[in-house]
Design an enzyme around this catalytic site. Structure first.
Site, PDB file in Angstrom:
ATOM      1  N   ASP A   1       0.811  -1.222   0.000  1.00 25.13           N
ATOM      2  CA  ASP A   1       0.000   0.000   0.000  1.00 25.13           C
ATOM      3  C   ASP A   1       0.842   1.269   0.000  1.00 25.13           C
ATOM      4  O   ASP A   1       0.440   2.302   0.543  1.00 25.13           O
ATOM      5  CB  ASP A   1      -0.967   0.021   1.207  1.00 25.13           C
ATOM      6  CG  ASP A   1      -1.866  -1.196   1.207  1.00 25.13           C
ATOM      7  OD1 ASP A   1      -2.277  -1.617   0.113  1.00 25.13           O
ATOM      8  OD2 ASP A   1      -2.150  -1.726   2.294  1.00 25.13           O
TER       9      ASP A   1
ATOM     10  N   LYS B   1       1.895   2.171  -5.054  1.00 17.71           N
ATOM     11  CA  LYS B   1       2.443   1.615  -6.301  1.00 17.71           C
ATOM     12  C   LYS B   1       1.502   1.864  -7.484  1.00 17.71           C
ATOM     13  O   LYS B   1       1.940   2.148  -8.587  1.00 17.71           O
ATOM     14  CB  LYS B   1       2.665   0.094  -6.154  1.00 17.71           C
ATOM     15  CG  LYS B   1       3.616  -0.265  -5.045  1.00 17.71           C
ATOM     16  CD  LYS B   1       3.700  -1.776  -4.856  1.00 17.71           C
ATOM     17  CE  LYS B   1       2.457  -2.423  -4.300  1.00 17.71           C
ATOM     18  NZ  LYS B   1       2.134  -2.071  -2.914  1.00 17.71           N
TER      19      LYS B   1
ATOM     20  N   LYS C   1      -0.609   4.289  -8.090  1.00 17.68           N
ATOM     21  CA  LYS C   1      -0.496   5.644  -8.623  1.00 17.68           C
ATOM     22  C   LYS C   1       0.802   5.803  -9.424  1.00 17.68           C
ATOM     23  O   LYS C   1       0.817   6.354 -10.517  1.00 17.68           O
ATOM     24  CB  LYS C   1      -0.513   6.686  -7.479  1.00 17.68           C
ATOM     25  CG  LYS C   1      -0.108   8.042  -8.015  1.00 17.68           C
ATOM     26  CD  LYS C   1       0.143   9.140  -7.045  1.00 17.68           C
ATOM     27  CE  LYS C   1       0.990  10.201  -7.761  1.00 17.68           C
ATOM     28  NZ  LYS C   1       0.908  11.534  -7.185  1.00 17.68           N
TER      29      LYS C   1
ATOM     30  N   GLY D   1      -4.583  -4.231  -3.791  1.00 16.70           N
ATOM     31  CA  GLY D   1      -5.591  -3.195  -4.035  1.00 16.70           C
ATOM     32  C   GLY D   1      -4.847  -1.920  -4.363  1.00 16.70           C
ATOM     33  O   GLY D   1      -4.167  -1.360  -3.504  1.00 16.70           O
ATOM     34  N   HIS D   2      -4.906  -1.517  -5.621  1.00 14.38           N
ATOM     35  CA  HIS D   2      -4.172  -0.328  -6.063  1.00 14.38           C
ATOM     36  C   HIS D   2      -5.190   0.735  -6.461  1.00 14.38           C
ATOM     37  O   HIS D   2      -5.908   0.568  -7.445  1.00 14.38           O
ATOM     38  CB  HIS D   2      -3.269  -0.663  -7.256  1.00 14.38           C
ATOM     39  CG  HIS D   2      -2.278  -1.759  -6.969  1.00 14.38           C
ATOM     40  ND1 HIS D   2      -1.580  -2.414  -7.950  1.00 14.38           N
ATOM     41  CD2 HIS D   2      -1.865  -2.302  -5.805  1.00 14.38           C
ATOM     42  CE1 HIS D   2      -0.790  -3.319  -7.390  1.00 14.38           C
ATOM     43  NE2 HIS D   2      -0.951  -3.276  -6.091  1.00 14.38           N
ATOM     44  N   THR D   3      -5.247   1.791  -5.678  1.00 11.95           N
ATOM     45  CA  THR D   3      -6.217   2.852  -5.971  1.00 11.95           C
ATOM     46  C   THR D   3      -5.561   3.908  -6.847  1.00 11.95           C
ATOM     47  O   THR D   3      -4.490   4.426  -6.513  1.00 11.95           O
ATOM     48  CB  THR D   3      -6.710   3.483  -4.655  1.00 11.95           C
ATOM     49  OG1 THR D   3      -7.245   2.432  -3.846  1.00 11.95           O
ATOM     50  CG2 THR D   3      -7.786   4.524  -4.914  1.00 11.95           C
TER      51      THR D   3
ATOM     52  N   GLN E   1       1.922  -6.106  -3.386  1.00  8.93           N
ATOM     53  CA  GLN E   1       2.372  -6.255  -2.002  1.00  8.93           C
ATOM     54  C   GLN E   1       3.638  -5.413  -1.778  1.00  8.93           C
ATOM     55  O   GLN E   1       3.795  -4.380  -2.410  1.00  8.93           O
ATOM     56  CB  GLN E   1       2.612  -7.730  -1.646  1.00  8.93           C
ATOM     57  CG  GLN E   1       1.316  -8.515  -1.451  1.00  8.93           C
ATOM     58  CD  GLN E   1       0.647  -8.928  -2.747  1.00  8.93           C
ATOM     59  OE1 GLN E   1       1.251  -9.532  -3.595  1.00  8.93           O
ATOM     60  NE2 GLN E   1      -0.631  -8.611  -2.896  1.00  8.93           N
TER      61      GLN E   1
ATOM     62  N   THR F   1       2.921 -12.702   2.514  1.00 11.63           N
ATOM     63  CA  THR F   1       2.059 -13.294   1.500  1.00 11.63           C
ATOM     64  C   THR F   1       2.812 -14.474   0.887  1.00 11.63           C
ATOM     65  O   THR F   1       3.943 -14.763   1.281  1.00 11.63           O
ATOM     66  CB  THR F   1       1.599 -12.236   0.475  1.00 11.63           C
ATOM     67  OG1 THR F   1       0.551 -12.789  -0.325  1.00 11.63           O
ATOM     68  CG2 THR F   1       2.748 -11.744  -0.408  1.00 11.63           C
TER      69      THR F   1
HETATM   70  P1  GDP Z   1      -0.722   0.358  -3.539  1.00 13.49           P
HETATM   71  O1  GDP Z   1      -1.352  -0.902  -3.069  1.00 13.49           O
HETATM   72  O2  GDP Z   1       0.749   0.408  -3.279  1.00 13.49           O
HETATM   73  O3  GDP Z   1      -1.054   0.690  -4.967  1.00 13.49           O
HETATM   74  O4  GDP Z   1      -1.352   1.533  -2.639  1.00 13.49           O
HETATM   75  P2  GDP Z   1      -2.896   1.712  -2.284  1.00 13.49           P
HETATM   76  O5  GDP Z   1      -3.595   2.187  -3.506  1.00 13.49           O
HETATM   77  O6  GDP Z   1      -3.425   0.518  -1.594  1.00 13.49           O
HETATM   78  O7  GDP Z   1      -2.813   2.837  -1.166  1.00 13.49           O
HETATM   79  C1  GDP Z   1      -2.296   4.101  -1.431  1.00 13.49           C
HETATM   80  C2  GDP Z   1      -3.427   5.138  -1.222  1.00 13.49           C
HETATM   81  O8  GDP Z   1      -2.855   6.408  -1.110  1.00 13.49           O
HETATM   82  C3  GDP Z   1      -4.392   5.233  -2.394  1.00 13.49           C
HETATM   83  O9  GDP Z   1      -5.670   5.526  -1.906  1.00 13.49           O
HETATM   84  C4  GDP Z   1      -3.861   6.381  -3.237  1.00 13.49           C
HETATM   85  O10 GDP Z   1      -4.877   7.067  -3.955  1.00 13.49           O
HETATM   86  C5  GDP Z   1      -3.310   7.278  -2.155  1.00 13.49           C
HETATM   87  N1  GDP Z   1      -2.117   8.042  -2.531  1.00 13.49           N
HETATM   88  C6  GDP Z   1      -1.091   7.685  -3.348  1.00 13.49           C
HETATM   89  N2  GDP Z   1      -0.138   8.639  -3.341  1.00 13.49           N
HETATM   90  C7  GDP Z   1      -0.567   9.603  -2.495  1.00 13.49           C
HETATM   91  C8  GDP Z   1      -0.003  10.835  -2.027  1.00 13.49           C
HETATM   92  O11 GDP Z   1       1.101  11.228  -2.370  1.00 13.49           O
HETATM   93  N3  GDP Z   1      -0.744  11.549  -1.125  1.00 13.49           N
HETATM   94  C9  GDP Z   1      -1.958  11.134  -0.682  1.00 13.49           C
HETATM   95  N4  GDP Z   1      -2.593  11.900   0.192  1.00 13.49           N
HETATM   96  N5  GDP Z   1      -2.525   9.994  -1.093  1.00 13.49           N
HETATM   97  C10 GDP Z   1      -1.819   9.231  -1.977  1.00 13.49           C
HETATM   98  P1  IMO Z   2      -0.950  -4.148  -2.258  1.00 15.76           P
HETATM   99  O1  IMO Z   2      -0.538  -4.662  -3.618  1.00 15.76           O
HETATM  100  C1  IMO Z   2      -0.988  -4.697   2.068  1.00 15.76           C
HETATM  101  C2  IMO Z   2      -1.102  -8.812   3.529  1.00 15.76           C
HETATM  102  C3  IMO Z   2      -2.373  -9.250   4.244  1.00 15.76           C
HETATM  103  C4  IMO Z   2      -1.792 -10.263   5.219  1.00 15.76           C
HETATM  104  C5  IMO Z   2      -0.672 -10.933   4.390  1.00 15.76           C
HETATM  105  C6  IMO Z   2      -1.079 -12.255   3.764  1.00 15.76           C
HETATM  106  O2  IMO Z   2      -2.229  -3.394  -2.273  1.00 15.76           O
HETATM  107  O3  IMO Z   2       0.183  -3.425  -1.617  1.00 15.76           O
HETATM  108  P2  IMO Z   2      -2.654 -12.867   1.714  1.00 15.76           P
HETATM  109  O4  IMO Z   2      -4.119 -12.655   1.484  1.00 15.76           O
HETATM  110  O5  IMO Z   2      -1.780 -12.240   0.670  1.00 15.76           O
HETATM  111  O6  IMO Z   2      -2.294 -14.306   1.927  1.00 15.76           O
HETATM  112  O7  IMO Z   2      -2.339 -12.138   3.118  1.00 15.76           O
HETATM  113  O8  IMO Z   2      -0.341 -10.001   3.383  1.00 15.76           O
HETATM  114  N1  IMO Z   2      -1.322  -8.255   2.177  1.00 15.76           N
HETATM  115  C7  IMO Z   2      -1.238  -6.960   1.896  1.00 15.76           C
HETATM  116  N2  IMO Z   2      -1.038  -5.886   2.691  1.00 15.76           N
HETATM  117  N3  IMO Z   2      -1.113  -4.527   0.740  1.00 15.76           N
HETATM  118  C8  IMO Z   2      -1.288  -5.587  -0.078  1.00 15.76           C
HETATM  119  O9  IMO Z   2      -1.285  -5.485  -1.434  1.00 15.76           O
HETATM  120  C9  IMO Z   2      -1.399  -6.874   0.494  1.00 15.76           C
HETATM  121  N4  IMO Z   2      -1.598  -8.118  -0.011  1.00 15.76           N
HETATM  122  C10 IMO Z   2      -1.530  -8.944   1.032  1.00 15.76           C
HETATM  123  O10 IMO Z   2      -2.984  -8.183   4.901  1.00 15.76           O
HETATM  124  O11 IMO Z   2      -1.158  -9.602   6.283  1.00 15.76           O
HETATM  125 MG    MG Z   3      -2.871  -1.544  -1.813  1.00 10.95          MG
END
Ligand code: GDP
Ligand code: IMO
Ligand code: MG
Length: 434
Positions: free
Chosen positions: A13, A16, A18, A40-42, A224, A239
């Site tokens: 999270d 990545k 973005k 989950g990539h928002t 991840q 994971t």
């Molecule tokens: P990922 O799994 O690595 O793709 O990250 P996620 O999408 O799960 O979580 C990152 C969150 O932070 C998302 O809701 C993005 O829209 C948000 N985000 C990304 N970069 C920034 C930033 O520089 N500032 C803020 N405030 N939000 C960000």
């Molecule tokens: P992104 O790509 C954050 C964590 C789960 C749990 C562990 C194992 O959005 O960064 P799993 O279902 O993979 O067997 O769970 O890994 N986990 C993540 N935490 N971001 C993720 O993906 C994750 N994918 C798995 O919360 O601790």
């Molecule tokens: Mg994520």
């Protein structure tokens, strides 16, 4: 040769999605190499919000090909759902997406196996996403898994499926798990899904290698984060795939010599979802402030993310494993209101400073972080696009991170939108993207 790996430097999270969406403008292909719909990539494109779980963020750029590599585990129902929502947004998924014929398939019964380890009082609960990811990889490594190519060979598929289904039924019985699964219905359903994706199924390793030979540029997208890697993360709280840079080669079927650079994505602080050691976690008021300011709730499960401070020893470890050329520091704006910002610069255990990441949970959990406290900048950085506009204290913070981690900061993200980003002039990243 400027093929680039972009991956998470912490526990996931990091932003990545973005970053990959932003950089994909400079690439012909974006290839995902591990994980599944646990990710989950928002991504925000203008006012539109996309949450991508399986399909690489490159799909949002018309003309960019998105590849799901052999190292990914694919829940076909989830994939088709995601395809539908992208198609509804006007994206030509059938044309842009290629799916590896060697990727393993997640079936609904994989989630039952997960219940055995996650739901029982005498087992360690990892706090997984309950998507059947681990059990699918177990079948893959156990050499009884079913790959996408198998779905197109009716007799072979039937035999493989029935054996796998029998195993799961026996396990469920043994563990006393109540299940309500229509095994033969699922088999037919998956055959229909296979037909739906048939035009997109390819030998993606060949596709990528041919493309690279023809001079097309590939961005490899990690899901991840390094600390969730099956080998190098905080085992067993990890994971079940290789989230590190090495995973890009096995999970996409490309040689190491094809990789031109590695970019690590890290928050300006750190978060973790699920259980496991987390040396710099702040369970108090400040952690709560970060959670609120950063909206730190899981994109897949909605769980509150655990929040804490930037961890230099951890980053040095992930930089070593991946060979980061550059760091992308995201969510700097989330720290805008902080009066002071602690940074962990070392770990102590048993009265002495450690110079390597402990391998066991016991030591990991006993770590005492040594903090340096930096001044906050207390002025808005949200949406800044120019390096020189960053407040001096924010610049000092970033310089400190680069010095202590030994990796340049090549890019700073100041908001979720594509253009809320600062690419540092003269950086190695600028060169890798040119
Ligand atoms: P990922 O799994 O690595 O793709 O990250 P996620 O999408 O799960 O979580 C990152 C969150 O932070 C998302 O809701 C993005 O829209 C948000 N985000 C990304 N970069 C920034 C930033 O520089 N500032 C803020 N405030 N939000 C960000
Ligand atoms: P992104 O790509 C954050 C964590 C789960 C749990 C562990 C194992 O959005 O960064 P799993 O279902 O993979 O067997 O769970 O890994 N986990 C993540 N935490 N971001 C993720 O993906 C994750 N994918 C798995 O919360 O601790
Ligand atoms: Mg994520």
């Amino acid at each position: 040769m400027k093929n680039l790996i972009v991956l998470g430097a912490q526990w996931g999270d990091e932003g990545k999605g973005k970053v990959v969406d932003l950089f994909s403008e400079k690439f012909d292909i974006v290839a995902r190499y591990q994980g599944g719909h646990n990710a989950g990539h928002t991504v925000f494109v203008g006012s539109r919000k996309f949450v991508l779980k399986l399909i690489p963020s490159g799909i949002l750029r018309p003309g960019v090909q998105a590849v799901i590599g052999n190292g990914v585990v694919v829940d076909l129902a989830a994939l088709i759902e995601e395809m539908k929502s992208l198609e509804a947004a006007g994206i030509d998924v059938t044309r842009q997406l290629a799916i590896s014929n060697r990727a393993h398939v997640i079936f609904p019964f994989h989630r039952i196996v997960e219940k055995m380890s996650e739901g029982r009082p005498d087992r360690i609960a990892i706090g997984t996403t309950s998507r059947g990811i681990g059990p699918c990889y177990e079948d893959k490594i156990g050499r009884r898994g079913i790959r996408i190519a198998d779905l197109y060979e009716p007799e072979a598929f039937q035999a493989l499926y029935d054996t796998l289904a029998e195993d799961k039924q026996l396990l469920a019985q043994t563990f006393g798990i109540q299940e309500n699964i229509d095994y033969s219905g699922i088999r037919d359903e998956y055959r229909a899904y296979a037909e739906r994706i048939r035009p997109m199924v390819h030998d993606t390793s060949k596709l990528l290698n041919d493309a690279m030979r023809a001079g097309r540029r590939v961005l490899f997208e990690g899901a991840q984060g390094t600390m969730l890697d099956i080998d190098h993360g905080t085992y067993p709280f990890v994971t079940s795939s290789s989230a590190t840079a090495g995973g890009a080669c096995t999970g996409a079927g490309v040689p190491p010599t094809a990789i031109g650079g590695v970019a690590g994505v890290s928050k300006a602080y750190i978060t973790r979802v699920g259980s496991g050691p987390f040396p710099t976690e702040d369970k108090g008021e400040w952690g709560e402030r970060i959670r609120k300011a950063g909206n730190e709730f899981g994109a897949v499960t909605g769980r509150p993310r655990r929040c804490g401070w930037f961890d230099v020893p951890l980053l040095r470890y992930t930089a070593m494993l991946n060979g980061f050329d550059t760091l992308i520091i995201t969510k700097l704006d989330v720290l805008d209101e902080m009066e002071e910002i602690p940074i962990c610069v070392a770990y102590r255990a048993g009265g002495r400073e450690l110079d390597e990441m402990p391998a066991t949970l016991g030591v990991m959990e006993s770590l005492e972080p040594v903090y340096v406290r930096m001044h906050g900048w207390r002025s808005p950085t949200r949406g800044l696009r120019r390096q020189e506009d960053l407040p001096p204290a924010a610049q000092a913070y970033l310089r400190f991170l680069a010095e202590r981690t030994g990796v340049e900061v090549g890019c700073v993200s100041t908001g979720p939108e594509r253009d809320e980003t600062i690419l540092i002039r003269g950086s190695r990243l600028e060169e890798l993207l040119s």
